[in-house]
Design a protein around this motif. Structure first.
Motif: not given
Length: 122
Positions: A11, A18, A14
């Motif tokens: 997570t 972003q 990711v």
């Protein structure tokens, strides 16, 4: 790597992707992932997960080194000590205080806010 840690690190990866156009944010996220790997490396993941479980609860609140019925008794005890650990927490009449010595030798009591006080500020 345990699955909870792997999911958390995935997570974070990711999230870092972003925020790739924001160097400070990306660096912060990558540092958080490194901190988790460090915790695993030193064998403290079980402690981390326990801390995460109780983080926003009273169970995580500091525990007093000593408790006193009044401030005067706490001051008398402090003044009798050669030294106290940095960030010592004392209980005085049911309230928690961090105590620190000023350069002039006097003691300052800094009251911990209660969880209720902290929650009401949100």
């Amino acid at each position: 790597m345990d699955s909870k840690l792997e999911n958390l690190c995935n997570t974070l990866e990711v999230l870092a992707g972003q925020h790739s156009s924001e160097p400070d944010a990306e660096s912060t996220i990558k540092t958080a992932a490194k901190a988790l790997h460090f915790i695993q490396h030193i064998g403290r993941m079980k402690d981390f997960w326990e801390f995460a479980r109780i983080f926003d609860t009273e169970e995580a609140w500091p525990k007093p080194q000593h408790s006193f019925t009044c401030r005067e008794a706490a001051l008398a005890w402090l003044r009798a000590q050669w030294a106290v650990p940095h960030e010592t927490v004392l209980g005085v009449a049911g309230t928690l205080y961090n105590v620190t010595r000023m350069p002039d030798g006097e003691w300052v009591f800094i009251r911990f806010p209660t969880i209720e006080e902290l929650e009401s500020e949100e």
